[in-house]
Design a protein around this motif. Structure first.
Motif, PDB file in Angstrom:
ATOM      1  N   VAL A 108       0.778  -1.274  -0.021  1.00 40.51           N
ATOM      2  CA  VAL A 108      -0.021   0.067  -0.087  1.00 40.51           C
ATOM      3  C   VAL A 108       0.684   1.111  -0.077  1.00 40.51           C
ATOM      4  O   VAL A 108       0.710   2.253  -0.604  1.00 40.51           O
ATOM      5  CB  VAL A 108      -1.000   0.072   1.167  1.00 40.51           C
ATOM      6  N   ALA A 109       1.980   1.133   0.457  1.00 38.05           N
ATOM      7  CA  ALA A 109       2.760   2.429   0.764  1.00 38.05           C
ATOM      8  C   ALA A 109       3.442   2.515  -0.674  1.00 38.05           C
ATOM      9  O   ALA A 109       3.470   3.832  -0.941  1.00 38.05           O
ATOM     10  CB  ALA A 109       4.093   2.249   1.831  1.00 38.05           C
ATOM     11  N   MET A 110       3.640   1.546  -1.248  1.00 36.54           N
ATOM     12  CA  MET A 110       4.500   1.796  -2.623  1.00 36.54           C
ATOM     13  C   MET A 110       3.443   2.237  -3.527  1.00 36.54           C
ATOM     14  O   MET A 110       3.410   3.266  -4.305  1.00 36.54           O
ATOM     15  CB  MET A 110       4.976   0.458  -3.123  1.00 36.54           C
ATOM     16  N   TYR A 111       1.964   1.708  -3.383  1.00 33.61           N
ATOM     17  CA  TYR A 111       1.150   2.209  -4.352  1.00 33.61           C
ATOM     18  C   TYR A 111       0.736   3.716  -4.264  1.00 33.61           C
ATOM     19  O   TYR A 111       0.379   4.451  -5.049  1.00 33.61           O
ATOM     20  CB  TYR A 111      -0.173   1.307  -4.104  1.00 33.61           C
ATOM     21  N   VAL A 112       0.555   4.050  -2.967  1.00 31.64           N
ATOM     22  CA  VAL A 112       0.344   5.299  -2.567  1.00 31.64           C
ATOM     23  C   VAL A 112       1.437   6.438  -2.859  1.00 31.64           C
ATOM     24  O   VAL A 112       1.001   7.407  -3.571  1.00 31.64           O
ATOM     25  CB  VAL A 112       0.098   5.607  -0.976  1.00 31.64           C
ATOM     26  N   MET A 113       2.481   6.098  -2.706  1.00 34.89           N
ATOM     27  CA  MET A 113       3.818   6.889  -3.195  1.00 34.89           C
ATOM     28  C   MET A 113       3.716   6.959  -4.609  1.00 34.89           C
ATOM     29  O   MET A 113       3.956   8.100  -5.199  1.00 34.89           O
ATOM     30  CB  MET A 113       5.082   6.107  -2.929  1.00 34.89           C
ATOM     31  N   ASP A 114       3.377   5.926  -5.367  1.00 34.22           N
ATOM     32  CA  ASP A 114       3.361   6.024  -7.004  1.00 34.22           C
ATOM     33  C   ASP A 114       2.308   6.936  -7.417  1.00 34.22           C
ATOM     34  O   ASP A 114       2.190   7.670  -8.331  1.00 34.22           O
ATOM     35  CB  ASP A 114       3.222   4.640  -7.416  1.00 34.22           C
ATOM     36  N   THR A 115       0.770   6.760  -7.089  1.00 34.05           N
ATOM     37  CA  THR A 115      -0.356   7.464  -7.448  1.00 34.05           C
ATOM     38  C   THR A 115      -0.596   8.731  -7.064  1.00 34.05           C
ATOM     39  O   THR A 115      -1.000   9.171  -7.882  1.00 34.05           O
ATOM     40  CB  THR A 115      -1.267   6.398  -7.232  1.00 34.05           C
ATOM     41  N   ILE A 138       6.123  10.271   3.665  1.00 33.32           N
ATOM     42  CA  ILE A 138       5.442   9.415   4.647  1.00 33.32           C
ATOM     43  C   ILE A 138       5.365   8.093   4.482  1.00 33.32           C
ATOM     44  O   ILE A 138       5.723   7.042   5.105  1.00 33.32           O
ATOM     45  CB  ILE A 138       4.059   9.959   5.072  1.00 33.32           C
ATOM     46  N   SER A 139       5.085   7.710   3.024  1.00 32.76           N
ATOM     47  CA  SER A 139       4.956   6.392   2.659  1.00 32.76           C
ATOM     48  C   SER A 139       6.322   5.665   2.687  1.00 32.76           C
ATOM     49  O   SER A 139       6.388   4.686   3.146  1.00 32.76           O
ATOM     50  CB  SER A 139       4.500   6.299   1.114  1.00 32.76           C
TER      51      SER A 139
END
Length: 483
Positions: free
Chosen positions: A343-350, A359-360
């Motif tokens: 989720v952290a990677m997905y949030v950072m990317d999108t 934060i991610s």
């Protein structure tokens, strides 16, 4: 701790601190893509950074053997030299090929990191292993955090150019280069240079076998088998194991170690997650540079690295006080935390907001450091020093092999050569796959335990029923007539 052991411990801590004090590290991508080096995103991300992965993989196993054969100190000096060469190239050289050479030397420095921890085990008594390991790990984290914080303060408050951060990093590497020369030369070895009695003991198996490894299923944290550590002082009678002997010993230990289901499960997560972790920390700065270009805005990479390091270290320290049956809930815990990382990677990317990215990244890195500490505890139970080094070395090698494949396919221009945003979408999917794998493994383990428990209760009931239905034992025996 005796004076003879205190001196090398302090010297090694000094070396660990200065070799990790790198103010330029959080700003490396910005420096390479800035006016000093004037490299493009494609050159940095797709052509330069992958060289570190390739060189690390190729050098890891030869360095692992050379570290033991040369008795650690020469390899430490080689590592210190590699750091100096790395940052001298960064400071003076120009062009893609020069930076690729830089990445090769940094890969050599990373591969020789095994000598840093192996050295201290050769000069202190086994009873001090846990303490000195804590000292060495803490000082490296402190050096890393101090370097990141100093770099950020110099950039934000002092308006210091990134070039001067590279100068400070080079000076720190030179100071670190001095320390290994004053370390005493170890007189102990794990695999090579054993006397004949020790060689026979190693060949015949220095652990009691599988029963020790199987204890890991039900043991939370057990001290290493100090009495099983074969590190023998050299004497004039000593003979050296040949390379074939050492490889045979390593192969035998490899088969025995990885036949333990619990050790295998944690090792699989170690390799998979470390592969993804290396990719993320390697290319996170490139993503931040796309979200918020350092040439147009003030960046805070140094603060992020400092906070993530300290938070990760705190989480790693605090996990020692958490009472959870990792033997039962380990796989499901790995699943849950792998979801957090995905989720952290997905949030950072999108989302593509720099503060959300920061934060991610902090959440991702702290979670990894927490889990890798737990994995270390679980893998180390009842392993002798030889097997401890072997298992961790094999796990790292598999992680690098996976990372090399991932880099070739996703990052390298010889493969897909994806842009950095698409890369992080792939990494989010990668950690999702890890979460699914360990969810299924944890579910299977719980179902298996429940079924075995049910079968056990059924067997007990059948036994009780049989005992009630059967006549007393005296009635079953033939009667002997009176004489």
């Amino acid at each position: 701790m005796e004076i003879s052991q205190l001196y090398p411990t302090i010297s090694l801590c000094v070396y660990g601190f200065f070799s990790n004090l790198r103010p330029s590290e959080p700003f490396l991508t910005a420096f390479l893509m800035g006016p000093d080096k004037n490299l493009t995103e494609t050159e940095v991300v797709n052509e330069i950074y992958p060289i570190w992965t390739y060189s690390y993989l190729v050098l890891l196993f030869p360095v692992f053997l050379a570290t033991d054969y040369l008795c650690y100190k020469p390899v430490l000096i080689l590592q210190a030299t590699s750091f100096v060469v790395t940052y001298a190239i960064l400071l003076k050289a120009q062009g893609v090929m020069a930076m690729q050479l830089l990445e090769f030397f940094f890969g050599l420095a990373t591969a020789t990191d095994v000598a840093y921890y192996a050295y201290i085990y050769s000069v202190v008594e086994p009873a001090q292993y846990q303490r000195v390991t804590g000292y060495c790990r803490s000082i490296t984290l402190l050096g890393s955090a101090a370097g990141s914080l100093a770099g950020q303060i110099l950039v934000s408050v002092g308006q210091v150019a990134l070039l001067y951060l590279c100068v400070i990093t080079l000076v720190s590497s030179v100071l670190a280069f001095i320390a290994p020369w004053f370390l005493p030369m170890p007189s102990k070895s794990l695999f090579f240079h054993l006397n004949s009695g020790a060689k026979e003991r190693v060949k015949s198996g220095h652990l009691d076998g599988q029963k020790h490894l199987d204890k890991a299923e039900d043991t939370e944290r057990v001290p290493l088998k100090m009495n099983d550590v074969v590190m023998v002082t050299k004497t004039s009678d000593d003979s050296s194991n040949s390379l074939v002997d050492v490889l045979r010993i390593l192969w035998k230990d490899f088969l025995q170690c990885y036949s333990c289901p619990t050790l295998l499960a944690w090792s699989v997560w170690w390799a998979l997650a470390t592969c993804g972790y290396f990719q993320v920390i390697n290319y996170a700065q490139a993503l931040w540079e796309k979200v918020l270009p350092s040439q147009e805005f003030e960046i805070y990479n140094g603060y992020v690295e400092t906070v993530s390091t300290l938070l990760g270290a705190s989480a790693a320290f605090g996990v020692g006080f958490v009472k959870i049956s990792w033997a039962v809930w380990g796989e499901l815990s790995l699943c849950i935390f792998s979801v957090v990382m995905a989720v952290a990677m997905y949030v950072m990317d999108t989302v593509r907001n720099i503060w959300v990215c920061y934060i991610s990244y902090i959440v991702f890195r702290a979670t990894y450091m927490l889990l890798i500490t737990i994995a270390t505890y679980q893998i180390a139970v009842n392993l002798s020093m030889q097997r401890y080094a072997l298992v961790f070395g094999v796990n790292t090698f598999i992680a690098l092999l996976l990372q090399t494949l991932l880099t070739l396919v996703v990052v390298d221009t010889a493969g897909l050569g994806l842009d950095v945003f698409t890369q992080f979408l792939v990494y989010a999917g990668y950690f999702t796959v890890i979460a699914v794998v360990f969810f299924l493994a944890g579910l299977y383990k719980l179902v298996s335990k429940r079924c075995s428990k049910t079968d056990g209760e059924t067997n007990i009931k059948d036994s009780d029923s049989l005992s009630r239905d059967s006549p007393p034992i005296s009635e079953q025996l033939p009667q002997i007539p009176d004489t």
